[in-house]
Each structure stands twice: as structure tokens, then as C-alpha cells.
Write a protein that holds these residues in place. Structure first.
Motif, PDB file in Angstrom:
ATOM      1  N   LYS A   1       0.829  -1.199   0.000  1.00  0.00           N
ATOM      2  CA  LYS A   1       0.000   0.000   0.000  1.00  0.00           C
ATOM      3  C   LYS A   1       0.869   1.257   0.000  1.00  0.00           C
ATOM      4  CE  LYS A   1      -0.635  -0.751   4.970  1.00  0.00           C
ATOM      5  NZ  LYS A   1      -1.591  -1.142   6.028  1.00  0.00           N
TER       6      LYS A   1
ATOM      7  N   ILE B   1      -1.158  -4.497   1.371  1.00  0.00           N
ATOM      8  CA  ILE B   1      -2.570  -4.168   1.204  1.00  0.00           C
ATOM      9  C   ILE B   1      -3.364  -5.207   1.992  1.00  0.00           C
ATOM     10  CG2 ILE B   1      -4.444  -3.937  -0.482  1.00  0.00           C
ATOM     11  CD1 ILE B   1      -2.095  -3.509  -2.586  1.00  0.00           C
TER      12      ILE B   1
ATOM     13  N   MET C   1      -9.232  -3.864   1.990  1.00  0.00           N
ATOM     14  CA  MET C   1      -8.982  -2.723   1.109  1.00  0.00           C
ATOM     15  C   MET C   1      -9.321  -3.009  -0.359  1.00  0.00           C
ATOM     16  SD  MET C   1      -5.354  -1.467   2.797  1.00  0.00           S
ATOM     17  CE  MET C   1      -5.219   0.053   1.874  1.00  0.00           C
TER      18      MET C   1
ATOM     19  N   TYR D   1      -8.476  -2.569  -4.865  1.00  0.00           N
ATOM     20  CA  TYR D   1      -7.463  -1.584  -4.497  1.00  0.00           C
ATOM     21  C   TYR D   1      -6.768  -1.081  -5.762  1.00  0.00           C
ATOM     22  CZ  TYR D   1      -3.393   0.493  -2.219  1.00  0.00           C
ATOM     23  OH  TYR D   1      -2.421   1.366  -1.790  1.00  0.00           O
TER      24      TYR D   1
ATOM     25  N   THR E   1      -3.704   0.880  -7.339  1.00  0.00           N
ATOM     26  CA  THR E   1      -2.340   1.253  -6.988  1.00  0.00           C
ATOM     27  C   THR E   1      -1.973   2.598  -7.605  1.00  0.00           C
ATOM     28  OG1 THR E   1      -1.221   0.322  -8.928  1.00  0.00           O
ATOM     29  CG2 THR E   1      -1.803  -1.207  -7.148  1.00  0.00           C
TER      30      THR E   1
END
Length: 792
Positions: free
Chosen positions: A352, A409, A413, A416, A418
Motif C-alpha cells: 500500500k 494491502i 482494502m 485496491y 495502486t
């Protein structure tokens, strides 16, 4: 209980029966009546101006039928790159023509500039040598070093490109200012410069092609070693030779390995077709192994500087990279996608991290073209990330497992997005890491290290947590990213009157086990024996469409197309059953190979429905056509995202520098598993190739552009003794959310996750032995390099 058939069963590979008994049929096994033989004349200098090619003596030699040079093809098209990439300033990439045979200049050792066609191979070989002896080529300085090539405008691989740069790409360019700002204020920055070494694919079967021309119809047939017959047909027909696509059939029979090197079109394929038309007879060409070293597209070859900005506790703030990527002398078909969108978009990994910026400069050099090789960009991204993370952990004295866990991550989440533009749909990286730690018995490592020390050896443990983008296909995404074609796939399911089934698929099998796995899915869906399902692939005259096998896309794209065709078969079967059972279509259910009227014992087997479709004595002819055959195309909404955690243990001899991999543990998330045994085999093969890159394999050119590693005497392929027994687990499944099979892909994982795990283990062993001055060793981590690092 383990399943004994269908999805999830470890069905034995049916294709192995013919392969292991010598009954496979490869291109070189085929013998066409009246065939002639082609031999290529290849440059023995890396860079040179062709002054003259005298073919007169060769043409007069016994058995010689024709001689071709680059002049014969100068008016035809060139072999294009499949992806158009733009530089940071918005300019399109420089795209020099890649000819069938070189003319004007030769640009790498092995560059073919003439070809001889003769009655026998030996006669063609002798005449080719005569042409080589008579040719006059003025040698020019070779351009080998990428950074020097970009800085020297006076020496050019292609005269029209002054700085030898194909493109200077930034991803995402809007991220750059924010990333730079983070680095200015970051509490800690780790910097690492590394090389992702160039590899030769070395498939078991060398490339081979047979060209045929049929003057009565104007049709051509190309039999060739290809992972992607439909793409080869498109490129040859539309771009290289100008043949109407419907007049060219491309057939790829059994193919002995590819690993990416047989995705692309090569000039020899066009050459044998042109020669066949000129001579009115079949023309065949098979590469010698030395030719394969010189002319097959190589893999990897990046020089990278990567920086990691983080908090003192190891929380990632930003990654920043600058990479020089070698494309060799010419652009191969996937060469522009591999270092950019198959590499740069994965530079966030499974983390993350809020900020990422990637810069890639692709450079022309006087070396063999570089293109996709197992993993294709993903191994390069993973190696950079996992090595710089390992170095940061050592600089800050942090635990390598906890740092990764802290930055993963988390499952809550997903989906997700990026900072480098990919949208991961699902995953559980904490679970795969926990499983790998359990498998590797991390808690018992110190005891094993002490035992190694007692016998004078150093033991190290290396970790790699990786993610990749697979199912390379989504047309709306790849179009934005520069692809010049759609990458969807197709399948046809044909149920024959007696109930057996032919399935025509666009994905080509060259070791993946399609002939086993695809029937498992059909058997599960239709309730028929796997043995009654035949898979047809590799022939453009029989397959509706296909974009081949690469990027772990076979199941996730073509397999889903097949599944959608089965949906249509079942839907039609319900209509037939409703008529035969005198029921409403909405009351018909299909399960375990039977169409039933819900709530009753009235039913028809799948075989009865298939027979009725072809013998329609009791059939709704007024509303339904006879027959039971359906085709489906599938273009997915997103890539798939397999991920995993790999732990490697090595023993190192500090006196000699020799490294032995003594244990390797793989915890992978491939989504739903179709055949566990084949998945394990794919992981084993990939890890073996990754260990080969990490410890043994390296393609080396000297300053004159001569290939120093041009045979198995010089190029160190891994052997059985170089790899351990692998420990593989795939229980941490998070199914893909956007394809009905829930599959993610497994074919490249081992080659992606293993190299950094091996190198991290070597560095760990050295640090445990007190050699903390060694922070990095470039691959291959050979005994000589380790010994030099130990001794400063």
C-alpha cells in the motif's frame, strides 16, 4: 476427499503419453513431398555496412535452387512492434523497420542477410558458407553498453535514431513531482543499483518453419513453432508479405517449449513462404542450437536504479526507479510492452505504498532483440522491489517479515487501485506469507544455521513477496496502454451426434497441459467423461480466433471463452429438453449430465439431447436449428492478480563462493485451482528457471558484440543437481472476482518470485557470517562473484 475427475482433480496429463513414448509430432518431424531446405547466412560481426553480397558462386553450387538477400524483401513490409509506446514528452517511440533479411547494414551477430534454398540441408549449408566467404561487410564499432549508447550520437544502430533511444517513458508522469517531494523529506532512503541479467530462453525444440504454396488456389500454409499462430498469421499477412489473411493458414503442431520466445513472428517464417511460392515446392528451415543462441529473442537485460523512501519503522512512502532496458538491434513484437506496462505497472507490488514513479529508457544496441521471457517484465519489477526492501531492512535493523506484513494491502482494502494504475480485485497477502513461514519452519532456522556452521558453511534465508498481472487481454485497458490489437480470445465447443466433444481453443499448448485441464472443465460442466473431450489447438483453419498462450492467460481468457460456449450449449440443451419432456424451459434443470424437469423424475441425459440435436425426429425445428455447436469470444474486464510468498534457504561455502539452494517454499494464491498436479508442475518449472537466472545463467557480449555465451559449454543452464525438492502450497485461494472460473494463472509465478528470494538468501548468509559489507551481488550469483564480494 480428492476429486477423481473434473475441476480440482489431479488428472494425469494425457498429452504425456505421446510425448514420453516418442509419438509427438513436431515441425521438424514433418516431411513434405518434394521439400527443399533453407539455410540462413548470418552476420559474424555485430555492426557493419553491407558493401556487397556476391551470390553467383553459391547459386552455381550443386543442388542450389535459389538464393535470397535483403534486396528481395526491401519493398515488403517490416515486422512491427505490437505496442506503441510514447515518451514522457508525448512523442511516439522510434520504430525502425525490421526486415525479413538485413539490407544496408547488419546490426547484431547472427543477423540474417541472405538465405540459400537447396535440395538438401548439406548443400544449402555449403552454399551459405560460400556466400559468407564472398560477402564484403565493413565492420563498424559495436554498440553494447546501454548508457554509452544513449550518450553517443556519432555511433548509431539505426542511422535515423541519433541517440539510440527507442523511447524515454515515465509512468505515471503526473506522479513524478509528488514522488520527488516525498524523497526530499523522507526520514530514510535506501538506494540500490542492480542488473537484471540477459537470458537465452533455450526451449527444448529449436525454432523451425515449413512454407508451402498452392498455386491452384493461391493459398499459403506455414507450419511453425509458435505459441501464437493467429498472431503470426496476422503479422505475416497484413504487415510483412501482404497476403490476404484468408489465404494463409498457420499451423503450430506439438511445440517443445517456448517461455515467450515463440510468441513473436520471426523473419524465417516469411522467408520460407516466399521461397515456397518462388520454387513451387515446400521449403523447410530448422535452427541449429547455435543459431538459436544468436537469433532467438533474449529476455530481461535491465540496468536499474531503485530508491525506497520510508519511515524509520519501515513504513513505505515511495518507490522511484530509473531503468535502462535493452531492446537489442530491432523491435520484436512484445519488446516495447515488456519493460513498460508489464513492468512499470507492477512497481507497487502487493504494498500500500502511496507514491510510485517509474522511468524506463529503452535502448537499441548491437545485440539480439530482447522480448518477453517467462514472466515478461514482472520478474524485473519484483526483483527490484524485493531486493531494495531487503536492503532497507538490513540498513534499519528491521525484521524482513514484519516490514512486508506492515506494508501489505489488507483484505478489507480490495478492490485496491495502486499509484501505478492497476486495480487489484482480490488477494490475501498476509495469508500467503503466514503459510510460507509455516512451511519453511522459520522458527527452526537458527538451529539449521548452526548445523551448517558446524560443517564450515554459511546458511541464509531469503524472502520474496510478489504479485503479477496475468490474463493479458482486456482490450479497453491494453488499448489505452498502447496495444495495437485486441487480446480477447475465443473457443468453439462442438458436441457430436454420439455425444463426444471437440473443443477448438485459441490458446496454444506447448507444455501447459491444456489437453488435460480444458477437458476437466468440460467434463465438470457437462457431466461427460474427460476422455470423451478432444482439444483442438494450433491451427488457424480450425480455430475461430486466438491470441495464443503467454502472460498466464490460457485459462483466465481462453478457458473462460470455452466456459461461455458451454453456457450456450447448456442453454440450447434446455430448450431441446423442454420440447422432448413436454415441459416449460424454465422448469428444466441441468446437473450431473442430466436435463430434468424440476420436482419430477422426468429426465434426459446429455447424450440423448445431443443425439436429438443431430437426429431431430422429436425436435422444435420451428424455433431451433439442428446441431449442437457454439462459439464464444471473451474479453475480460481486468487482469488477474496472482500473488505469493517464497522463502529460499541456501548454504554457502565461504572458501569457494559456491551457493547451494537447500530448500525452497512457495505459498501461492492462484485463485481457483483446476488441476493441482499441473499447477505444482508449473511452479516447479518456473522456480527452476528463476534459480537458473539467480545463480547460473548469463548472456555475455564482448566489446565487439561477439556472443561469448553462445553454447551450452558457456551458458550455464540449471541441472537437476542445482535445484532442491520444492515445497508448494496453493491453499490460500482468493478467487478472481471477474471471471466465472475464478482462476488467476500460474505459469509464470515461479520465475517471478524466485530470483529475489535466492539473492536475498545469499546476502543473508553472508551477513550472518559477518560479511556485512556485502549489500548486493548482481545475478548470476556465481561462485566467482560471491568469492570476490567476500574478499572485497
Amino acid at each position: 476427499m480428492p476429486k477423481d475427475y473434473g475441476i480440482g482433480a489431479s488428472s494425469k496429463r494425457r498429452e504425456d503419453v505421446r510425448f514420453l513414448t516418442g509419438r509427438g509430432q513436431y515441425t521438424d518431424d514433418l516431411s513434405i513431398h518434394g521439400q527443399a531446405h533453407a539455410v540462413m547466412v548470418r552476420s559474424n560481426v555485430a555492426h557493419g555496412k553491407i558493401v556487397s553480397i556476391d551470390t553467383s558462386a553459391a547459386a552455381a553450387m550443386p543442388g542450389v535452387l535459389a538464393v535470397f538477400t535483403g534486396e528481395d524483401f526491401k519493398d515488403v513490409g517490416g515486422n512491427p512492434a505490437g505496442w506503441l509506446i510514447k515518451s514522457r514528452n508525448g512523442e511516439p517511440m522510434r520504430e525502425p523497420k525490421r526486415p525479413v533479411l538485413a539490407h544496408g547494414k547488419v546490426r547484431h551477430v547472427g543477423d540474417a542477410y541472405a538465405a540459400v534454398i537447396a535440395e538438401t540441408y548439406e548443400q544449402a549449408k555449403a552454399a551459405a558458407q560460400q556466400i559468407a566467404d564472398d560477402a564484403v561487410i565493413d565492420e563498424l564499432p559495436a554498440i553494447i553498453d546501454m548508457k554509452a549508447a544513449a550518450a553517443d550520437a556519432s555511433n548509431r544502430v539505426h542511422d535515423e535514431i541519433p541517440d539510440n533511444i527507442c523511447f524515454d517513458w515515465g509512468w505515471i508522469e503526473d506522479n513524478r513531482a509528488a514522488v520527488d517531494a516525498v524523497f526530499k523529506s523522507a526520514p530514510h532512503i535506501t538506494t540500490l543499483e542492480l542488473v537484471n541479467n540477459r537470458l537465452v530462453p533455450n526451449a527444448m525444440e529449436p525454432r523451425a518453419s515449413i512454407g508451402e504454396y498452392f498455386p491452384g488456389t493461391g493459398d499459403y500454409k506455414l507450419t511453425t513453432t509458435s505459441q501464437n499462430p493467429h498472431l503470426t498469421r496476422l503479422l505475416v499477412a497484413a504487415f510483412v508479405m501482404g497476403i490476404p489473411e484468408n489465404k494463409l493458414t498457420v499451423v503450430a503442431p506439438d511445440v517443445g517449449g517456448g517461455f515467450g520466445s515463440k510468441i513473436y513472428h520471426y523473419g524465417e517464417e516469411a522467408l520460407v513462404l516466399a521461397a515456397a511460392k518462388k520454387l513451387g515446392r515446400a521449403v523447410r528451415w530448422t535452427a541449429e542450437r547455435s543459431e538459436s543462441f544468436l537469433s532467438d529473442a533474449h529476455g530481461r537485460d535491465h540496468v536499474t536504479k531503485i530508491e525506497l523512501a520510508c519511515e524509520k519503522d519501515g513504513t513505505f512512502l515511495a518507490f522511484r526507479t530509473e531503468t535502462y532496458a535493452n531492446v537489442g538491434a530491432y523491435l520484436s513484437n512484445f519488446s516495447t510492452a515488456t519493460p513498460t506496462f508489464l513492468h512499470g505497472t507492477l512497481m507497487a507490488g502487493p504494498y500500500k505504498v502511496p507514491h510510485v514513479y517509474v522511468n524506463v529508457k529503452t535502448i537499441f544496441t548491437n545485440t539480439a532483440p530482447v522480448d518477453a521471457y517467462r514472466g515478461a517484465g514482472r520478474p524485473e519489477a519484483t526483483f527490484s522491489l524485493e531486493r531494495v526492501i531487503d536492503k532497507m531492512c538490513r540498513e534499519l535493523g528491521l525484521d524482513q517479515f514484519e516490514v512486508r506484513r506492515k506494508n501489505f494491502i489488507t483484505p478489507d482494502m480490495f478492490p485496491y487501485t495502486t499509484p501505478v494504475g492497476l486495480a487489484y480485485d482480490t488477494g490475501n497477502y498476509q495469508a500467503t506469507l503466514a503459510k510460507a513461514i509455516e512451511m519453511a519452519d522459520v522458527a527452526g532456522f537458527d538451529k539449521r544455521a548452526a548445523a551448517s556452521k558446524a560443517k564450515g558453511r554459511l546458511r541464509g534465508m531469503g524472502l520474496s513477496t510478489w504479485i503479477e498481472a496475468c490474463g493479458i487481454a482486456p482490450s479497453h485497458l491494453v488499448g489505452v496502454l498502447g496495444s495495437r490489437v485486441g487480446l480477447y480470445d475465443a473457443a468453439t465447443v462442438r458436441v457430436n451426434a454420439t455425444g463426444n466433444i471437440s473443443v477448438m481453443v485459441g490458446a496454444h499448448s506447448h507444455g501447459q497441459g491444456h489437453e488435460t485441464v480444458f477437458p476437466q472443465i468440460v467434463a465438470e460442466r457437462l457431466g461427460v467423461p474427460e476422455s470423451s473431450v478432444e482439444i483442438v489447438h494450433g491451427d488457424t483453419s480450425k480455430i475461430p480466433f486466438g491470441m495464443g498462450s503467454y502472460g498466464s492467460r490460457s485459462l483466465a481468457v481462453c478457458g473462460v471463452a470455452m466456459n461461455k460456449a458451454i453456457d450456450k450449449i447448456v442453454a440450447k440443451g434446455k430448450k431441446i429438453a423442454a420440447h422432448m419432456l413436454e415441459a416449460s424451459e424454465g422448469d428444466i434443470t441441468f446437473e450431473d449430465g442430466k436435463f430434468s424437469v424440476a420436482g419430477t423424475d422426468k429426465a434426459k441425459t446429455f447424450g440423448e439431447i445431443a443425439f436429438s440435436a443431430y437426429v431431430p425426429h422429436n425436435y422444435p425445428l420451428e424455433t431451433l436449428e439442428p446441431g449442437l455447436e457454439e462459439t464464444a469470444f471473451y474479453d475480460p474486464a481486468n487482469f488477474t492478480y496472482p500473488a505469493g510468498a517464497y522463502i529460499c534457504e541456501v548454504e554457502l561455502d565461504p572458501d569457494t563462493g559456491k551457493v547451494d539452494v537447500v530448500a525452497f517454499h512457495c505459498a501461492d494464491d492462484f485463485g481457483n485451482i483446476m488441476n493441482p498436479m499441473i499447477v505444482e508442475g508449473q511452479v516447479h518449472g518456473g522456480v527452476g528457471q528463476g534459480i537458473g537466472q539467480a545463480l547460473l545463467e548469463n548472456t555475455t557480449y564482448d566489446e565487439n558484440g561477439q556472443l561469448l555465451t553462445g553454447s551450452f559449454m558457456d551458458y550455464a543452464m540449471p541441472r537437476a543437481s542445482d535445484v532442491p525438492f520444492y515445497n508448494v502450497d496453493y491453499s490460500c485461494q482468493t478467487p478472481c472476482t471477474h471471471n466465472p472460473l475464478g482462476v488467476k494463472g500460474c505459469g509464470e509465478a515461479g520465475a517471478i518470485g524466485s530470483p529475489p528470494a535466492v539473492v536475498n538468501a545469499v546476502i543473508d548468509a553472508l551477513h550472518r557470517g559477518g560479511m556485512t559489507h556485502v549489500t548486493h551481488i548482481n545475478m548470476p550469483v556465481s561462485p566467482g562473484r560471491v568469492w570476490q564480494a567476500i574478499n572485497g
